[in-house]
Design an enzyme around this catalytic site. Structure first.
Site, PDB file in Angstrom:
ATOM      1  N   ARG A 161      17.914 -30.789  11.143  1.00  0.00           N
ATOM      2  CA  ARG A 161      17.409 -30.427  12.454  1.00  0.00           C
ATOM      3  C   ARG A 161      17.335 -28.915  12.528  1.00  0.00           C
ATOM      4  O   ARG A 161      18.328 -28.220  12.349  1.00  0.00           O
ATOM      5  CB  ARG A 161      18.342 -30.941  13.552  1.00  0.00           C
ATOM      6  CG  ARG A 161      17.938 -30.546  14.964  1.00  0.00           C
ATOM      7  CD  ARG A 161      16.889 -31.477  15.499  1.00  0.00           C
ATOM      8  NE  ARG A 161      16.370 -31.047  16.798  1.00  0.00           N
ATOM      9  CZ  ARG A 161      15.571 -31.800  17.545  1.00  0.00           C
ATOM     10  NH1 ARG A 161      15.230 -33.018  17.135  1.00  0.00           N
ATOM     11  NH2 ARG A 161      15.110 -31.360  18.697  1.00  0.00           N
ATOM     12  N   HIS A 188      35.628 -41.016  13.910  1.00  0.00           N
ATOM     13  CA  HIS A 188      36.793 -40.936  14.800  1.00  0.00           C
ATOM     14  C   HIS A 188      37.240 -42.314  15.291  1.00  0.00           C
ATOM     15  O   HIS A 188      37.788 -42.440  16.387  1.00  0.00           O
ATOM     16  CB  HIS A 188      36.517 -40.010  15.996  1.00  0.00           C
ATOM     17  CG  HIS A 188      36.402 -38.567  15.628  1.00  0.00           C
ATOM     18  ND1 HIS A 188      36.889 -37.547  16.425  1.00  0.00           N
ATOM     19  CD2 HIS A 188      35.857 -37.952  14.551  1.00  0.00           C
ATOM     20  CE1 HIS A 188      36.642 -36.379  15.852  1.00  0.00           C
ATOM     21  NE2 HIS A 188      36.011 -36.601  14.706  1.00  0.00           N
ATOM     22  N   ASP A 220      40.726 -31.264   7.107  1.00  0.00           N
ATOM     23  CA  ASP A 220      41.785 -31.803   7.950  1.00  0.00           C
ATOM     24  C   ASP A 220      41.492 -33.232   8.399  1.00  0.00           C
ATOM     25  O   ASP A 220      40.349 -33.685   8.411  1.00  0.00           O
ATOM     26  CB  ASP A 220      42.028 -30.906   9.172  1.00  0.00           C
ATOM     27  CG  ASP A 220      40.761 -30.629   9.968  1.00  0.00           C
ATOM     28  OD1 ASP A 220      39.669 -30.599   9.376  1.00  0.00           O
ATOM     29  OD2 ASP A 220      40.852 -30.435  11.205  1.00  0.00           O
ATOM     30  N   GLU A 248      39.285 -27.964  11.351  1.00  0.00           N
ATOM     31  CA  GLU A 248      38.024 -28.087  12.089  1.00  0.00           C
ATOM     32  C   GLU A 248      38.192 -28.870  13.377  1.00  0.00           C
ATOM     33  O   GLU A 248      37.467 -28.647  14.349  1.00  0.00           O
ATOM     34  CB  GLU A 248      36.971 -28.772  11.200  1.00  0.00           C
ATOM     35  CG  GLU A 248      35.576 -28.811  11.813  1.00  0.00           C
ATOM     36  CD  GLU A 248      35.355 -29.946  12.790  1.00  0.00           C
ATOM     37  OE1 GLU A 248      34.643 -29.753  13.803  1.00  0.00           O
ATOM     38  OE2 GLU A 248      35.909 -31.047  12.575  1.00  0.00           O
ATOM     39  N   GLU A 249      39.153 -29.778  13.400  1.00  0.00           N
ATOM     40  CA  GLU A 249      39.254 -30.738  14.498  1.00  0.00           C
ATOM     41  C   GLU A 249      39.935 -30.210  15.754  1.00  0.00           C
ATOM     42  O   GLU A 249      39.886 -30.859  16.796  1.00  0.00           O
ATOM     43  CB  GLU A 249      39.996 -32.005  14.025  1.00  0.00           C
ATOM     44  CG  GLU A 249      39.270 -32.794  12.947  1.00  0.00           C
ATOM     45  CD  GLU A 249      38.032 -33.522  13.450  1.00  0.00           C
ATOM     46  OE1 GLU A 249      37.729 -33.420  14.657  1.00  0.00           O
ATOM     47  OE2 GLU A 249      37.369 -34.177  12.631  1.00  0.00           O
TER      48      GLU A 249
END
Length: 393
Positions: A181, A367, A82, A140-141
């Protein structure tokens, strides 16, 4: 020729095709849960490879499977698809053609890299131990996140218990490098909506009003106690208010003030406790000043946890594919990702792919309206995903 060389050769061979895919998607972005044309385009690309096991999931997403030898542990590779409600300011030939919508988070590249990975896996499937599932995930957003819908789909539940692997572009990491990580990696995310109510009136006669602007100001400052004095300093937490609307005037006190913010942390127990404390705090503060406060909480994604053993194995695999000097450890990140849901559902690893290049001027953050990426990362990311799936590190 060894497996690694074969993968590298195929990644190089199909790199240009997948750059074209990325640019097509970038020109034609679609918002969360509206990715119908994107889904159709990706389905066509998968079918051209000869894949037939392709299912629609979460309405605008796809789940495709490359069959491997029976008995191997299944792996799910995920890319989100998306775009964001941002007006692009890049002056490039492949700039968004959809006004106000832009792939400003690299999801176009994620999809292109997963397609490149699929091309490699299809051609090397005789060396594949176990099935590899390719998830092109929508939404996802925005909450509740496409991952929640995928998890409820019969097609996903029939996969058994796959290992989940995802990657995300990072412009603050130089192209050619990848970052891992272990353990808690990305924060939970909750949305906060506060309405502070008072009694409006003339700004010159505040004694006849209950000033919601003053109350809201105290609430914003006092709420920081949630992090600085109520939470353990051993647990990273962030409370931020990014929107305050007080529709008064220079001589008018409004009846109410509207506030929006976010709370993020890495501990689910503290998350629940903190939000309860926040509600008590804001209501008590408003009441003590003669007003009231309503708090609405939209509970978002949980924190993301990378399985320690899987992460160590994948990092080692990445070192073998691109070289140990190019594999780095990244810090915890207060951003949120709905891949976190998969990490609470089974062994998962979400790693970062460098796409920045200061020499080319590719430095804008995620973004932002000028975000772009060094497209050479597509060859690296697609090949690496295939290597990790085939090698089963």
């Amino acid at each position: 020729m060894g497996l690694k060389k074969d993968i590298r050769a195929l990644a190089k061979k199909h790199f240009g095709e997948c750059v074209d895919v990325r640019r097509h998607l970038h020109e034609n972005p679609e918002l969360s849960f509206q990715e119908y044309r994107t889904c159709g385009y990706l389905r066509e690309q998968l079918q051209k490879m000869g894949l037939t096991d392709i299912k629609t999931v979460a309405e605008t997403g796809l789940l495709a499977t490359v069959k491997g030898e029976p008995g191997g542990k299944p792996v799910l590779l995920r890319a989100d698809i998306d775009a964001l409600p941002i007006s692009e300011r890049n002056e490039v030939a492949y700039a968004s053609k959809n006004p106000g919508v832009m792939h400003a988070c690299g999801h176009d590249a994620h999809a292109a890299m997963l397609l490149l990975c699929a091309k490699i896996l299809v051609q090397l499937k005789d060396r594949l131990k176990g099935d590899v599932h390719l998830l092109f995930q929508p939404g996802e957003e925005v909450m509740p996140g496409g991952a929640t819908r995928v998890l409820g789909e019969e097609a996903y539940q029939n996969l058994g218990s796959p290992i989940h692997i995802g990657q995300h572009v990072r412009p603050d990491i130089p192209v050619g490098k990848v970052g891992f990580r272990s353990g808690k990696f990305m924060a939970s995310m909750d949305e906060l909506f506060l309405t502070v109510k008072g009694k409006g009136g003339h700004a010159a006669m505040p004694e006849n009003a209950i000033d919601p602007v003053l109350i809201a100001s105290h609430i914003i400052v006092a709420a920081q106690q949630l992090v600085s004095r109520m939470g353990s300093p051993k647990i990273p937490s962030v409370l931020s208010f990014g929107k305050v609307l007080a529709d008064g005037a220079i001589n008018v006190l409004p009846d109410e003030v509207y506030i929006e913010g976010t709370f993020r942390t890495f501990d689910e127990n503290w998350r629940k406790e903190a939000l309860a404390k926040l509600e008590t705090l804001v209501k008590g503060m408003a009441k003590s000043m003669g007003g009231s406060c309503e708090l609405k909480i939209n509970h978002g994604y949980p924190h993301l946890v990378n399985d320690p053993q899987l992460t160590a194995d994948l990092a080692k695999g990445a070192e073998e594919y691109i070289g140990s000097a190019k594999v780095i450890e990244v810090d915890q990140w207060m951003a949120a990702e709905d891949f976190a849901y998969y990490s609470h559902n089974g062994p998962a690893c979400f790693f970062m792919l460098g796409v920045g290049n200061s020499e080319k001027g590719i430095v804008s953050g995620l973004h932002t309206p000028t975000f772009d990426l060094d497209e050479s990362a597509i060859e690296i990311g697609g090949g690496l995903m295939a290597w990790l799936a085939l090698g089963r590190f």
